[in-house]
Design a protein around this motif. Structure first.
Motif, short mmCIF file in Angstrom:
data_model
loop_
_atom_site.label_atom_id
_atom_site.label_comp_id
_atom_site.label_asym_id
_atom_site.label_seq_id
_atom_site.Cartn_x
_atom_site.Cartn_y
_atom_site.Cartn_z
N LEU A 97 0.83 -1.21 0.00
CA LEU A 97 0.00 0.00 0.00
C LEU A 97 0.87 1.25 0.00
N VAL A 98 0.40 2.28 -0.70
CA VAL A 98 1.05 3.58 -0.67
C VAL A 98 0.04 4.60 -0.17
N PHE A 99 0.45 5.40 0.82
CA PHE A 99 -0.39 6.45 1.37
C PHE A 99 0.17 7.80 0.96
N ILE A 133 -9.06 0.49 6.50
CA ILE A 133 -8.09 1.55 6.79
C ILE A 133 -8.73 2.61 7.66
N SER A 134 -7.94 3.14 8.61
CA SER A 134 -8.43 4.19 9.49
C SER A 134 -7.34 5.23 9.71
N CYS A 135 -7.74 6.49 9.77
CA CYS A 135 -6.81 7.58 10.09
C CYS A 135 -7.61 8.66 10.80
N LEU A 143 -4.88 7.03 -1.96
CA LEU A 143 -4.51 5.66 -1.60
C LEU A 143 -4.11 4.93 -2.87
N HIS A 144 -2.95 4.25 -2.83
CA HIS A 144 -2.46 3.46 -3.96
C HIS A 144 -2.59 1.98 -3.56
N LEU A 145 -3.47 1.25 -4.24
CA LEU A 145 -3.71 -0.16 -3.94
C LEU A 145 -2.95 -1.03 -4.96
N PRO A 146 -2.09 -1.95 -4.52
CA PRO A 146 -1.32 -2.77 -5.46
C PRO A 146 -2.22 -3.70 -6.27
N VAL A 183 -4.78 3.99 -8.17
CA VAL A 183 -4.72 5.20 -7.35
C VAL A 183 -6.11 5.82 -7.25
N ILE A 184 -6.56 6.10 -6.02
CA ILE A 184 -7.85 6.74 -5.81
C ILE A 184 -7.69 7.90 -4.83
N ASN A 185 -8.57 8.89 -4.96
CA ASN A 185 -8.69 9.96 -3.98
C ASN A 185 -9.66 9.52 -2.90
#
Length: 433
Positions: A97-99, A133-135, A143-146, A183-185
């Motif tokens: 994952l990429v944040f 996911i939580s923040c 969020l970048h999902l592989p 990649v999504i917003n």
């Protein structure tokens, strides 16, 4: 009357019999489009979908900052988390994952099961793990999902992202699809995961062949369990799953990468041949949706312990799609029959594995382990410099393990836990997990 050029947004609400389509209040384009917009013919290149004008241009992959997440497994929940102190792109070494962080924040995430029935009702199927996911600070902008698609085959055209929540499910149109990530917003949180259309073409995907050796009595059969999985699974979750099934099983670290056809039958053969080695079943199907259960497709059975064996995975045309020599250490297998270490304290356990740790830890893992010990305040800057002063990798490993074990059980336990995350193969071999 809304402007005809303004997109409309919908949310699907599940009822007992079907789903009702309810118009949603207009919201920023970082949230989902309705199902009808996803069912339209995909563009020639989905990576050209318009992005939200309020967000900055995508950063290059080279600007990613890798991090090793902290991990807790309270009651088997398996939660990853990390603390971000500044804006930037942060890639998790464990999940891929990429944040994209717009500021500081505490991010936690875990892998949860898919509701496949719910997806199927909308003509969708899983194309990756489902990450909850939580923040609390709401500081994740993208969020970048592989994914495991091969872009040149066109498989990326059928990708989108499902956002699961209490009210139902949203389908999110990607901002961009790279060679490795969707990649999504985002502005809200809860589970996100890649999905594909159920009727999408069965194109080749990036896959992994994972091997697990079964420790049995030397007089009995020996086993290799062979798993065929999509590349974007989380390896650490697979290892924990297999360990819970059989704590005596050892992961064999062999180059796993290949390209496999969804729902196609494959055969596994060996050298030496069938008179000495049994492979069962005779053929197996590759399931590209294996994101929840990790059971073997093939099992290799042989009587006599050997130093190595060669495996060949072939498709229906008998073309080899993956072949590897698998090398065994008879010393390692014999060592697994020794007494358990359940009654040893963490400090005593480090003392017992000290020589093997010094001999076998790799340079790259050693460096990551130093970083983790500094981050956890097990080492201070001066002690880290003492480790780095070693002339060879063995010298550095010796100083590190001795420094940590001399600090007692708490420090030793932290080092053991970190080593299990960074190098599960070595940790399993040393019987630390």
């Amino acid at each position: 009357m809304s402007n005809i050029n303004e997109p409309q947004y919908y949310i699907l609400h599940e009822t007992v019999e079907n789903f009702t389509l309810c118009e949603r209040e207009k919201i920023p384009s970082c949230l989902s489009h309705s199902c009808p917009s996803l069912s339209q013919e995909p563009p020639a290149d989905i990576s050209n979908f318009p992005r939200s004008p309020s967000l900055p241009t995508m950063k290059l992959q080279g600007s990613f900052k890798e991090f090793t997440p902290d991990f807790t497994d309270d009651e088997g929940d398996g939660i990853y988390w990390f603390r971000c102190s500044s804006p930037g792109l942060y890639q998790c070494r464990e999940s891929g994952l990429v944040f994209d962080m717009r500021g500081e924040g505490d991010v936690s995430y875990r892998i949860v099961p898919w509701d496949r029935r719910l997806l199927s009702q909308h003509g969708k199927k899983p194309a990756g793990p489902l990450f909850d996911i939580s923040c609390q600070q709401q500081s994740v902008a993208q969020l970048h999902l592989p994914h495991c698609e091969i872009r040149s085959t066109g498989g990326c055209h059928f990708l989108s992202v499902a956002h699961m929540h209490d009210e139902g499910i949203d389908f999110i149109r990607p901002v961009k699809i790279t060679e490795t990530h969707v990649v999504i917003n985002i502005t809200g949180f809860s589970p996100f995961g890649n999905i594909k259309d159920e009727d999408s073409p069965p194109d080749l995907v990036q896959a992994l062949v994972l091997l697990f050796h079964k420790h049995l009595d030397p007089e009995s059969d020996h086993l290799i369990n062979v798993l065929m999985l999509p590349k974007n699974i989380v390896l650490e979750k697979v290892l924990r799953f297999r360990k819970k099934l059989d704590e005596n099983e050892v992961f064999l670290e062999t180059p796993p990468h290949c390209k496999l056809q969804p729902k196609q039958l494959y055969t596994l053969s060996t050298c030496p041949g069938e008179e000495l080695v049994l492979v069962q079943p005779t053929e197996g199907e590759f399931d590209p949706e294996s994101y929840d259960n990790y059971f073997p497709t093939f099992q290799v059975v042989y009587k006599e312990m050997r130093s190595r064996i060669k495996l060949f995975l072939r498709d229906s045309s008998s073309s080899s799609v993956w072949e590897r020599w698998v090398c065994f250490s008879t010393a390692r297998v014999r060592r697994s029959y020794g007494p358990t270490r359940q009654n040893l304290s963490p400090k005593e356990l480090l003392e017992e594995i000290r020589s093997s740790f010094i001999d076998r830890i790799s340079e790259s893992v050693l460096k990551k382990l130093q970083d983790k010990m500094l981050e956890k305040k097990v080492l201070n800057d001066s002690e880290r410099e003492d480790v780095e002063a070693g002339r060879t990798k063995r010298d550095k490993a010796r100083v590190l393990v001795d420094t940590v074990r001399n600090k007692g059980d708490a420090a030793s336990s932290e080092m053991i836990r970190s080593l299990c995350v960074l190098d599960p193969y070595l940790s399993g071999d040393l019987k630390l997990m």
